[in-house]
Design a protein around this motif. Structure first.
Motif, short mmCIF file in Angstrom:
data_model
loop_
_atom_site.label_atom_id
_atom_site.label_comp_id
_atom_site.label_asym_id
_atom_site.label_seq_id
_atom_site.Cartn_x
_atom_site.Cartn_y
_atom_site.Cartn_z
N HIS A 68 0.81 -1.23 0.00
CA HIS A 68 0.00 0.00 0.00
C HIS A 68 0.85 1.27 0.00
CE1 HIS A 68 -3.37 -2.65 0.50
NE2 HIS A 68 -2.79 -3.18 1.57
N LYS A 69 1.99 1.20 -0.67
CA LYS A 69 2.81 2.39 -0.85
C LYS A 69 2.37 3.07 -2.15
CE LYS A 69 6.72 0.48 1.65
NZ LYS A 69 6.70 1.38 2.79
N SER A 70 2.53 4.37 -2.21
CA SER A 70 2.26 5.10 -3.44
C SER A 70 3.50 5.02 -4.31
CB SER A 70 1.93 6.56 -3.14
OG SER A 70 0.72 6.65 -2.41
N VAL A 71 3.33 4.52 -5.53
CA VAL A 71 4.45 4.33 -6.45
C VAL A 71 4.33 5.36 -7.57
CG1 VAL A 71 5.55 2.74 -8.07
CG2 VAL A 71 4.63 1.88 -5.90
N TYR A 72 5.46 6.00 -7.86
CA TYR A 72 5.51 7.01 -8.92
C TYR A 72 6.66 6.65 -9.87
CZ TYR A 72 2.44 9.69 -5.93
OH TYR A 72 1.38 10.10 -5.17
N VAL A 73 6.40 6.80 -11.16
CA VAL A 73 7.41 6.50 -12.17
C VAL A 73 7.65 7.75 -13.02
CG1 VAL A 73 6.86 4.04 -12.19
CG2 VAL A 73 5.71 5.55 -13.80
N PRO A 74 8.85 7.84 -13.62
CA PRO A 74 9.16 9.04 -14.40
C PRO A 74 8.23 9.24 -15.60
CG PRO A 74 11.15 7.80 -13.93
CD PRO A 74 9.99 6.94 -13.53
N ARG A 75 7.90 10.50 -15.81
CA ARG A 75 7.19 10.94 -17.02
C ARG A 75 8.08 12.03 -17.60
NH1 ARG A 75 1.91 14.68 -17.05
NH2 ARG A 75 3.51 16.09 -16.31
N THR A 76 8.60 11.76 -18.78
CA THR A 76 9.61 12.63 -19.38
C THR A 76 9.04 13.44 -20.53
OG1 THR A 76 11.24 10.95 -18.81
CG2 THR A 76 11.92 12.64 -20.37
N ASN A 77 9.33 14.73 -20.52
CA ASN A 77 9.01 15.59 -21.65
C ASN A 77 10.35 15.87 -22.34
OD1 ASN A 77 8.69 17.91 -23.31
ND2 ASN A 77 6.82 18.43 -22.19
N TYR A 78 10.60 15.15 -23.43
CA TYR A 78 11.90 15.25 -24.11
C TYR A 78 12.11 16.61 -24.74
CZ TYR A 78 11.74 10.19 -23.54
OH TYR A 78 11.65 8.93 -23.00
N GLN A 79 11.03 17.24 -25.22
CA GLN A 79 11.14 18.54 -25.86
C GLN A 79 11.61 19.61 -24.88
OE1 GLN A 79 7.43 19.61 -27.70
NE2 GLN A 79 8.44 20.35 -29.54
N HIS A 80 11.04 19.60 -23.67
CA HIS A 80 11.37 20.60 -22.65
C HIS A 80 12.46 20.13 -21.70
CE1 HIS A 80 7.78 22.14 -24.40
NE2 HIS A 80 7.57 23.07 -23.51
N LYS A 81 12.93 18.88 -21.89
CA LYS A 81 13.97 18.28 -21.04
C LYS A 81 13.59 18.30 -19.56
CE LYS A 81 17.76 19.25 -24.22
NZ LYS A 81 18.24 18.02 -24.70
N THR A 82 12.33 17.92 -19.29
CA THR A 82 11.86 17.87 -17.91
C THR A 82 11.37 16.47 -17.58
OG1 THR A 82 9.62 18.54 -18.55
CG2 THR A 82 11.14 20.30 -17.88
N MET A 83 11.36 16.17 -16.29
CA MET A 83 10.88 14.89 -15.80
C MET A 83 10.09 15.11 -14.53
SD MET A 83 13.09 11.57 -14.56
CE MET A 83 13.46 12.22 -12.93
N ASP A 84 8.92 14.49 -14.47
CA ASP A 84 8.09 14.49 -13.28
C ASP A 84 7.82 13.04 -12.91
OD1 ASP A 84 7.46 17.34 -12.97
OD2 ASP A 84 6.41 17.11 -14.88
N PHE A 85 7.31 12.83 -11.71
CA PHE A 85 6.92 11.49 -11.30
C PHE A 85 5.40 11.37 -11.31
CE2 PHE A 85 11.27 11.20 -9.99
CZ PHE A 85 11.57 9.86 -10.18
N GLN A 86 4.92 10.36 -12.00
CA GLN A 86 3.49 10.13 -12.20
C GLN A 86 3.08 8.86 -11.45
OE1 GLN A 86 2.47 9.88 -16.34
NE2 GLN A 86 0.29 10.00 -15.94
N LYS A 87 1.93 8.93 -10.79
CA LYS A 87 1.45 7.81 -9.97
C LYS A 87 1.11 6.61 -10.84
CE LYS A 87 -1.17 6.64 -5.96
NZ LYS A 87 -1.97 7.15 -4.87
N LEU A 88 1.55 5.44 -10.35
CA LEU A 88 1.25 4.16 -10.99
C LEU A 88 0.49 3.32 -9.99
CD1 LEU A 88 1.91 2.09 -13.36
CD2 LEU A 88 3.79 1.34 -11.91
N THR A 89 -0.67 2.85 -10.36
CA THR A 89 -1.45 2.01 -9.45
C THR A 89 -1.51 0.56 -9.91
OG1 THR A 89 -3.50 2.65 -10.56
CG2 THR A 89 -2.89 3.92 -8.60
N SER A 90 -1.08 0.31 -11.15
CA SER A 90 -1.09 -1.05 -11.69
C SER A 90 -0.12 -1.13 -12.86
CB SER A 90 -2.50 -1.41 -12.16
OG SER A 90 -2.49 -2.56 -12.97
N LEU A 91 0.52 -2.28 -13.00
CA LEU A 91 1.41 -2.47 -14.14
C LEU A 91 0.63 -2.62 -15.45
CD1 LEU A 91 4.12 -4.75 -12.50
CD2 LEU A 91 4.38 -2.38 -13.24
#
Length: 179
Positions: A68-91
């Motif tokens: 029951h941990k909150s899992v976040y995976v990278p979401r990359t915007n290659y154009q702007h060279k930014t990365m955020d973490f986006q919640k993943l609830t299922s594979l």
């Protein structure tokens, strides 16, 4: 050796690692990280969706979700060279982007203030500096948010003379599997 040359050598070593040795190392790394104090106390964890030659993370993600941990995976915007973490609830929420990187293919919460980030890399120095795939996404994220960090790696990824640049950001702790 340049970062580019080190990167190429280490990726080759990872891709040619014996399958049985890789599986054994992945299982050992999973046990180590799940038992780690930082993992145990973290409510929100950032982790990559691994590629076949990298330390396998799907089983770690499954375990974190089952705890029951909150899992976040990278979401990359290659154009702007930014990365955020986006919640993943299922594979089952995973797609593959234009660079072959797995990501969450549905709208979900973005959270960059995480309790623990398991930082990927291609090559590592003993003191936590790393070479990734060359985009600088993780170094920028780590410098901006300063989360607790761990990296999971194979001993073949260690590098004695790793070139370090001023913008490189070290990982707090390495968990190293012998292959």
């Amino acid at each position: 050796m340049t970062k580019k040359e080190i990167r190429a050598r280490k990726i080759h070593a990872m891709k040619t690692l014996d399958v049985r040795k890789k599986e054994k190392a992945d299982q050992w790394l999973k046990k180590q990280v799940i038992a780690h104090e930082q993992f145990q106390k973290a409510h929100s964890i950032g982790i990559v969706l691994s590629m076949p030659h990298e330390v396998e993370t799907d089983s770690i993600i499954e375990c974190a979700l089952n705890l029951h941990k909150s899992v976040y995976v990278p979401r990359t915007n290659y154009q702007h060279k930014t990365m955020d973490f986006q919640k993943l609830t299922s594979l089952n929420q995973i797609g593959v982007d234009e660079k072959g990187i797995r990501y969450v293919n549905q709208n979900s919460i973005i959270n960059n203030h995480l309790d623990l980030v398991i930082v990927p890399g291609v090559a590592f120095s003993e003191n936590g500096y790393r070479i990734g795939y060359g985009g600088g996404f993780f170094d920028r994220y780590l410098a901006a948010f300063k989360p607790e960090t761990l990296s999971l790696l194979y001993d073949i990824q260690l590098c004695e003379n790793l070139p370090i640049d001023e913008y490189d950001y070290p990982v707090s702790e390495l968990i190293i599997a012998t292959t």
